[in-house]
Design an enzyme around this catalytic site. Structure first.
Site, short mmCIF file in Angstrom:
data_model
loop_
_atom_site.label_atom_id
_atom_site.label_comp_id
_atom_site.label_asym_id
_atom_site.label_seq_id
_atom_site.Cartn_x
_atom_site.Cartn_y
_atom_site.Cartn_z
N ARG A 1 0.84 -1.21 0.00
CA ARG A 1 0.00 0.00 0.00
C ARG A 1 0.88 1.25 0.00
NH1 ARG A 1 -2.51 0.47 4.85
NH2 ARG A 1 -1.32 -1.20 5.84
N SER B 1 11.08 9.83 8.57
CA SER B 1 9.91 10.73 8.63
C SER B 1 10.36 12.05 9.25
CB SER B 1 8.82 10.11 9.51
OG SER B 1 7.87 11.09 9.88
N TYR C 1 6.92 6.68 17.56
CA TYR C 1 7.15 6.81 16.11
C TYR C 1 8.35 7.72 15.85
CZ TYR C 1 6.04 7.69 11.17
OH TYR C 1 6.09 7.80 9.80
N LYS D 1 11.89 6.81 13.97
CA LYS D 1 12.30 7.45 12.72
C LYS D 1 13.59 8.25 12.90
CE LYS D 1 9.11 5.81 10.07
NZ LYS D 1 9.47 4.93 8.95
N ILE E 1 2.23 12.74 3.59
CA ILE E 1 1.96 12.14 2.28
C ILE E 1 0.57 11.49 2.33
CG2 ILE E 1 2.79 10.49 0.55
CD1 ILE E 1 4.83 12.79 1.21
P1 NDP Z 1 0.77 2.57 4.92
O1 NDP Z 1 0.12 2.38 6.24
O2 NDP Z 1 -0.05 3.07 3.79
O3 NDP Z 1 1.50 1.20 4.46
C1 NDP Z 1 2.35 0.56 5.37
C2 NDP Z 1 3.03 -0.60 4.67
O4 NDP Z 1 3.88 -1.27 5.64
C3 NDP Z 1 2.04 -1.65 4.19
O5 NDP Z 1 2.53 -2.24 3.01
C4 NDP Z 1 2.03 -2.66 5.34
O6 NDP Z 1 1.66 -3.99 4.96
C5 NDP Z 1 3.50 -2.65 5.75
N1 NDP Z 1 3.68 -3.12 7.12
C6 NDP Z 1 3.17 -2.58 8.25
N2 NDP Z 1 3.51 -3.31 9.31
C7 NDP Z 1 4.25 -4.35 8.85
C8 NDP Z 1 4.89 -5.45 9.45
N3 NDP Z 1 4.84 -5.64 10.79
N4 NDP Z 1 5.56 -6.33 8.68
C9 NDP Z 1 5.61 -6.14 7.32
N5 NDP Z 1 5.03 -5.12 6.69
C10 NDP Z 1 4.35 -4.23 7.44
O7 NDP Z 1 2.00 3.55 5.20
P2 NDP Z 1 2.67 4.68 4.28
O8 NDP Z 1 2.75 4.22 2.90
O9 NDP Z 1 2.03 5.96 4.60
O10 NDP Z 1 4.14 4.72 4.93
C11 NDP Z 1 5.23 4.01 4.38
C12 NDP Z 1 6.50 4.44 5.12
O11 NDP Z 1 6.65 5.86 5.00
C13 NDP Z 1 6.43 4.14 6.62
O12 NDP Z 1 7.72 3.76 7.08
C14 NDP Z 1 6.03 5.48 7.21
O13 NDP Z 1 6.46 5.60 8.54
C15 NDP Z 1 6.76 6.43 6.29
N6 NDP Z 1 6.19 7.76 6.28
C16 NDP Z 1 4.91 8.00 5.89
C17 NDP Z 1 4.41 9.29 5.88
C18 NDP Z 1 3.03 9.63 5.46
O14 NDP Z 1 2.64 10.81 5.60
N7 NDP Z 1 2.23 8.72 4.93
C19 NDP Z 1 5.24 10.44 6.31
C20 NDP Z 1 6.58 10.07 6.69
C21 NDP Z 1 7.03 8.79 6.67
P3 NDP Z 1 0.08 -4.44 4.99
O15 NDP Z 1 -0.56 -3.75 3.82
O16 NDP Z 1 0.10 -5.91 4.86
O17 NDP Z 1 -0.46 -3.95 6.30
#
Ligand code: NDP
Length: 246
Positions: A16, A138, A151, A155, A184
């Site tokens: 995702r 982040s 968190y 990060k 994002i």
């Molecule tokens: P999402 O919640 O949209 O997606 C998270 C992803 O991580 C999914 O693919 C999920 O898999 C996977 N995941 C979560 N937990 C686990 C686990 N225990 N083992 C394996 N996979 C896991 O997050 P974002 O796309 O928004 O974020 C992606 C990265 O960017 C993260 O590290 C986040 O901290 C960072 N980030 C995001 C920001 C934002 O504003 N969105 C800002 C700054 C940093 P599944 O689909 O199976 O749950």
């Protein structure tokens, strides 16, 4: 020729959001991409169908599974050229109320997972004397955010971890950098209360949240040969959120 043709890439958390966009960006440039997911199989199947990348169910704290995945990919592809440590979670709570489990879960998933994946690919990259690792941090790891002690700590640790890995691996031909997104548009930010979103927008110079594709474009650049002299750096992609005090 496509710039990642012949390269093998692992993206954690590619089912995702930002991870899916990163998978798509590498796949569009010819890479053989493997990505992990944890709970959302349907979302992983969608990423796979849209990009041709290969989904792998693998939890961030499961060291034997991570080692096995890397061994399998190395056996099939001969190498892992690029690792993107992207998988992450939030579990916001004010510190006084935060159970230790909530602290540990976020630290283990976000930071512990990056450690395990980096360690798992390091032997293969060190043998090959080449590779690129991009760790997704982040802005919460750079500036204070109330209710995000777990968190933010995870990060901030990713940023420091990246620099130390860069120092260890740089002399062996492996570049390690971190990319630091601001707000994002993904499932993660969709859960934010509307009032906090409004306040955040006022502090972002470009007055909008970023897209996952905008982060992916920077990640693929940093991992590519075009960035062959960039190592140990922290690249912020936040629409101007942290750059000024206005
Ligand atoms: P999402 O919640 O949209 O997606 C998270 C992803 O991580 C999914 O693919 C999920 O898999 C996977 N995941 C979560 N937990 C686990 C686990 N225990 N083992 C394996 N996979 C896991 O997050 P974002 O796309 O928004 O974020 C992606 C990265 O960017 C993260 O590290 C986040 O901290 C960072 N980030 C995001 C920001 C934002 O504003 N969105 C800002 C700054 C940093 P599944 O689909 O199976 O749950």
């Amino acid at each position: 020729m496509e710039q990642f043709s012949g390269k093998t890439v692992i993206v954690t958390g590619g089912s995702r959001g930002i991870g899916r966009a990163i998978v798509a960006a590498f796949a569009a440039e010819g890479a053989c991409v493997y990505f992990t997911y944890h709970r959302h199989k349907e979302a992983a199947d969608t990423t796979a169908a849209e990009t041709g990348a290969r989904p792998v169910l693998c939890e961030q704290s499961d060291e034997p599974a991570i080692v096995a995945v890397v061994d399998d990919i190395t056996a099939a592809s001969g190498a892992v050229d690029i690792l993107v440590n992207n998988a992450g979670i939030v579990a916001d709570q004010f510190l006084m109320m935060m159970p230790r489990e909530t602290w540990s879960k976020v630290i283990d998933t976000n930071c512990g997972g990056a450690f395990l994946w980096t360690k798992a690919v390091s032997r293969c990259m060190l043998n090959a004397k080449r590779g690129a690792i991009v760790n997704i941090a982040s802005v919460s790891g750079m500036v204070g955010t109330a209710g995000q002690a777990n968190y933010a700590a995870s990060k901030g640790a990713i940023i420091a971890f990246s620099r130390s890995c860069a120092a260890e691996f740089g002399p062996k031909g492996i570049r390690v950098n971190s990319v630091v997104p601001g707000f994002i548009d993904t499932d993660m930010t969709a859960r934010m209360p509307r009032s906090i979103k409004r306040q955040s927008l006022e502090r972002i110079l470009l007055r909008r949240f970023g897209t996952a594709a905008e982060v992916a474009a920077v990640v693929t650049f940093i991992a590519s040969d075009k960035a062959s002299y960039i190592a140990g750096q922290t690249v912020v992609v936040d629409g101007g959120l942290t750059g000024t005090v206005v």
